[in-house]
Scaffold this motif. Structure first.
Motif, PDB file in Angstrom:
ATOM      1  N   THR A  84     -11.281  33.796 113.833  1.00  0.00           N
ATOM      2  CA  THR A  84     -12.372  34.764 113.726  1.00  0.00           C
ATOM      3  C   THR A  84     -13.274  34.669 114.948  1.00  0.00           C
ATOM      4  O   THR A  84     -13.850  33.617 115.219  1.00  0.00           O
ATOM      5  CB  THR A  84     -13.206  34.495 112.457  1.00  0.00           C
ATOM      6  N   ARG A  85     -13.422  35.750 115.666  1.00  0.00           N
ATOM      7  CA  ARG A  85     -14.294  35.746 116.844  1.00  0.00           C
ATOM      8  C   ARG A  85     -15.725  36.128 116.481  1.00  0.00           C
ATOM      9  O   ARG A  85     -16.681  35.568 117.000  1.00  0.00           O
ATOM     10  CB  ARG A  85     -13.749  36.706 117.904  1.00  0.00           C
ATOM     11  N   THR A  86     -15.864  37.110 115.595  1.00  0.00           N
ATOM     12  CA  THR A  86     -17.180  37.572 115.164  1.00  0.00           C
ATOM     13  C   THR A  86     -17.180  37.643 113.648  1.00  0.00           C
ATOM     14  O   THR A  86     -16.224  38.141 113.046  1.00  0.00           O
ATOM     15  CB  THR A  86     -17.487  38.964 115.745  1.00  0.00           C
ATOM     16  N   VAL A  87     -18.273  37.166 113.030  1.00  0.00           N
ATOM     17  CA  VAL A  87     -18.300  37.090 111.577  1.00  0.00           C
ATOM     18  C   VAL A  87     -19.642  37.577 111.055  1.00  0.00           C
ATOM     19  O   VAL A  87     -20.678  37.432 111.704  1.00  0.00           O
ATOM     20  CB  VAL A  87     -18.039  35.634 111.119  1.00  0.00           C
ATOM     21  N   HIS A  88     -19.595  38.160 109.878  1.00  0.00           N
ATOM     22  CA  HIS A  88     -20.791  38.529 109.137  1.00  0.00           C
ATOM     23  C   HIS A  88     -20.903  37.523 107.990  1.00  0.00           C
ATOM     24  O   HIS A  88     -20.041  37.464 107.115  1.00  0.00           O
ATOM     25  CB  HIS A  88     -20.685  39.964 108.617  1.00  0.00           C
ATOM     26  N   LEU A  89     -21.953  36.701 108.014  1.00  0.00           N
ATOM     27  CA  LEU A  89     -22.084  35.596 107.077  1.00  0.00           C
ATOM     28  C   LEU A  89     -22.944  35.984 105.882  1.00  0.00           C
ATOM     29  O   LEU A  89     -24.033  36.549 106.050  1.00  0.00           O
ATOM     30  CB  LEU A  89     -22.704  34.384 107.766  1.00  0.00           C
ATOM     31  N   VAL A  90     -22.464  35.667 104.703  1.00  0.00           N
ATOM     32  CA  VAL A  90     -23.197  35.861 103.457  1.00  0.00           C
ATOM     33  C   VAL A  90     -23.301  34.497 102.789  1.00  0.00           C
ATOM     34  O   VAL A  90     -22.289  33.919 102.376  1.00  0.00           O
ATOM     35  CB  VAL A  90     -22.490  36.860 102.521  1.00  0.00           C
ATOM     36  N   GLY A  91     -24.506  33.956 102.692  1.00  0.00           N
ATOM     37  CA  GLY A  91     -24.696  32.638 102.103  1.00  0.00           C
ATOM     38  C   GLY A  91     -25.735  32.664 101.006  1.00  0.00           C
ATOM     39  O   GLY A  91     -26.726  33.397 101.097  1.00  0.00           O
ATOM     40  N   ALA A  92     -25.507  31.869  99.965  1.00  0.00           N
ATOM     41  CA  ALA A  92     -26.434  31.813  98.831  1.00  0.00           C
ATOM     42  C   ALA A  92     -26.958  30.392  98.661  1.00  0.00           C
ATOM     43  O   ALA A  92     -26.178  29.433  98.663  1.00  0.00           O
ATOM     44  CB  ALA A  92     -25.738  32.257  97.538  1.00  0.00           C
ATOM     45  N   GLY A  93     -28.269  30.251  98.510  1.00  0.00           N
ATOM     46  CA  GLY A  93     -28.862  28.932  98.301  1.00  0.00           C
ATOM     47  C   GLY A  93     -28.515  28.001  99.446  1.00  0.00           C
ATOM     48  O   GLY A  93     -28.823  28.268 100.607  1.00  0.00           O
ATOM     49  N   ARG A 108     -20.762  32.888 116.691  1.00  0.00           N
ATOM     50  CA  ARG A 108     -19.887  33.856 116.039  1.00  0.00           C
ATOM     51  C   ARG A 108     -20.609  34.866 115.147  1.00  0.00           C
ATOM     52  O   ARG A 108     -20.062  35.930 114.847  1.00  0.00           O
ATOM     53  CB  ARG A 108     -18.843  33.130 115.180  1.00  0.00           C
ATOM     54  N   ALA A 109     -21.785  34.536 114.649  1.00  0.00           N
ATOM     55  CA  ALA A 109     -22.420  35.368 113.615  1.00  0.00           C
ATOM     56  C   ALA A 109     -22.984  36.649 114.203  1.00  0.00           C
ATOM     57  O   ALA A 109     -23.827  36.625 115.104  1.00  0.00           O
ATOM     58  CB  ALA A 109     -23.512  34.586 112.906  1.00  0.00           C
ATOM     59  N   ALA A 110     -22.549  37.789 113.662  1.00  0.00           N
ATOM     60  CA  ALA A 110     -23.087  39.091 114.056  1.00  0.00           C
ATOM     61  C   ALA A 110     -24.243  39.499 113.152  1.00  0.00           C
ATOM     62  O   ALA A 110     -25.190  40.157 113.603  1.00  0.00           O
ATOM     63  CB  ALA A 110     -21.997  40.162 114.013  1.00  0.00           C
ATOM     64  N   THR A 111     -24.167  39.125 111.880  1.00  0.00           N
ATOM     65  CA  THR A 111     -25.250  39.375 110.929  1.00  0.00           C
ATOM     66  C   THR A 111     -25.309  38.225 109.932  1.00  0.00           C
ATOM     67  O   THR A 111     -24.333  37.484 109.740  1.00  0.00           O
ATOM     68  CB  THR A 111     -25.056  40.691 110.135  1.00  0.00           C
ATOM     69  N   LEU A 112     -26.455  38.112 109.296  1.00  0.00           N
ATOM     70  CA  LEU A 112     -26.655  37.155 108.210  1.00  0.00           C
ATOM     71  C   LEU A 112     -27.151  37.900 106.979  1.00  0.00           C
ATOM     72  O   LEU A 112     -28.006  38.784 107.090  1.00  0.00           O
ATOM     73  CB  LEU A 112     -27.704  36.108 108.593  1.00  0.00           C
ATOM     74  N   THR A 198     -31.847  34.777 116.272  1.00  0.00           N
ATOM     75  CA  THR A 198     -32.140  36.179 116.570  1.00  0.00           C
ATOM     76  C   THR A 198     -31.114  37.134 115.963  1.00  0.00           C
ATOM     77  O   THR A 198     -31.176  38.338 116.202  1.00  0.00           O
ATOM     78  CB  THR A 198     -32.198  36.391 118.091  1.00  0.00           C
ATOM     79  N   THR A 199     -30.196  36.600 115.170  1.00  0.00           N
ATOM     80  CA  THR A 199     -29.205  37.415 114.484  1.00  0.00           C
ATOM     81  C   THR A 199     -29.889  38.322 113.456  1.00  0.00           C
ATOM     82  O   THR A 199     -30.792  37.875 112.747  1.00  0.00           O
ATOM     83  CB  THR A 199     -28.203  36.499 113.754  1.00  0.00           C
ATOM     84  N   PRO A 200     -29.488  39.594 113.342  1.00  0.00           N
ATOM     85  CA  PRO A 200     -30.033  40.428 112.265  1.00  0.00           C
ATOM     86  C   PRO A 200     -29.802  39.767 110.908  1.00  0.00           C
ATOM     87  O   PRO A 200     -28.674  39.368 110.598  1.00  0.00           O
ATOM     88  CB  PRO A 200     -29.241  41.736 112.388  1.00  0.00           C
ATOM     89  N   HIS A 257     -24.332  47.422 111.688  1.00  0.00           N
ATOM     90  CA  HIS A 257     -23.997  46.407 112.683  1.00  0.00           C
ATOM     91  C   HIS A 257     -22.511  46.125 112.824  1.00  0.00           C
ATOM     92  O   HIS A 257     -22.132  45.303 113.683  1.00  0.00           O
ATOM     93  CB  HIS A 257     -24.715  45.101 112.339  1.00  0.00           C
ATOM     94  N   ALA A 258     -21.657  46.738 112.023  1.00  0.00           N
ATOM     95  CA  ALA A 258     -20.224  46.479 112.117  1.00  0.00           C
ATOM     96  C   ALA A 258     -19.474  47.785 112.306  1.00  0.00           C
ATOM     97  O   ALA A 258     -19.946  48.857 111.907  1.00  0.00           O
ATOM     98  CB  ALA A 258     -19.730  45.768 110.855  1.00  0.00           C
ATOM     99  N   ASP A 259     -18.307  47.685 112.899  1.00  0.00           N
ATOM    100  CA  ASP A 259     -17.462  48.849 113.127  1.00  0.00           C
ATOM    101  C   ASP A 259     -16.514  48.985 111.945  1.00  0.00           C
ATOM    102  O   ASP A 259     -15.421  48.410 111.926  1.00  0.00           O
ATOM    103  CB  ASP A 259     -16.691  48.671 114.437  1.00  0.00           C
TER     104      ASP A 259
END
Length: 262
Positions: A84-93, A108-112, A198-200, A257-259
């Motif tokens: 994975t070169r670019t990732v959108h991260l979803v984290g809980a707690g 790697r993170a494009a968004t959080l 500075t990630t969105p 933010h993603a294609d």
């Protein structure tokens, strides 16, 4: 069943779909079951990646404590193994803390998307967090311990869904040592330099969260340079309690933010 390696620890993960990669980072102690509804709701023009923290599910369970930096390094190992070169991260707690740490330390993170998260572990209600744990061989205790994970009345009003969760928890949750290590990682975490991230970042928080107060989520959004806040009528496991609402918020973020190939 792919596995990644960080040092001598093997980490289980699985993916589904094609498109931009959305990786889910689970909360303290819980298995990947807590993402089931949200992953289903997001099914479509994204690749989903779900993995097990060390000490949880099918990943290795090394002895001793751990910290958020180690878990973020585990996440990096998983993403690198998958290519994975670019990732959108979803984290809980705890998973949101790991996502924050990863975004600061890796590129790697494009968004959080940070659900029920704080950057200051001292704001976690340690007692409520401890009450989420129960022996995996005690269905009644597993069921009762979900009360602090959801809004008041949810456990009583949805017995069939709760029975299914209890079965999943018995199979996939961390054991007592894993719970203890992950609780310690969560309550010890502190990231004072949020201006470096500075990630969105979309901060989604349940207004009835008994583990991380909603005010902590509001403060997190305010302190992040590109943070926005979305309060939802739910408890700590906001993605399991209101998956459609959370999916709508995430889809809006990904549309920006993603294609996405729709």
């Amino acid at each position: 069943m792919p596995t990644a390696t960080n040092g001598d620890v093997e980490l289980y993960y699985e993916t589904a779909g094609t498109g931009p990669t959305v990786a889910f980072v689970e909360p303290a102690g819980y298995g990947a079951w807590c993402w089931s509804w949200l992953v289903d709701a997001l099914a479509g023009p994204v690749e989903t990646l779900v993995w097990d923290h060390r000490g949880t599910g099918r990943s290795d369970a090394p002895p001793g404590p751990c910290d958020v930096a180690t878990l973020a390094a585990d996440l990096e190992a998983v993403l690198a193994d998958h290519g994975t070169r670019t990732v959108h991260l979803v984290g809980a707690g705890l998973g949101g803390m790991v996502a924050l740490q990863h975004a600061r330390d890796h590129g790697r993170a494009a968004t959080l998307a940070l659900l029920g998260t704080t950057a200051d572990g001292s704001r976690v209600d340690a007692g409520a967090l401890r009450d989420l744990q129960a022996p995996r061989d005690d269905p009644d205790a597993l069921r009762s311990s979900l009360r602090d994970a959801f809004s008041p009345g949810i456990v009583e009003d949805h017995p069939e869904a709760v029975d299914r969760i209890v079965d999943w928890r018995a199979e996939d949750d961390a054991d007592s040592a894993g719970w203890e290590a992950q609780r310690g990682a969560m309550t010890d975490f502190a990231m004072p330099d949020l201006y470096e991230v500075t990630t969105p970042a979309l901060v989604v928080h349940g207004r009835h969260d008994a583990v991380v107060p909603v005010e902590a989520g509001q403060d997190l959004a305010e302190d992040l340079p590109r943070g926005t806040f979305d309060g939802i009528d739910a408890g700590h496991l906001v993605a399991a309690e209101e998956p459609a609402v959370v999916a709508d918020a995430l889809t809006g973020q990904l549309d920006e933010h993603a294609d996405l190939d729709r």
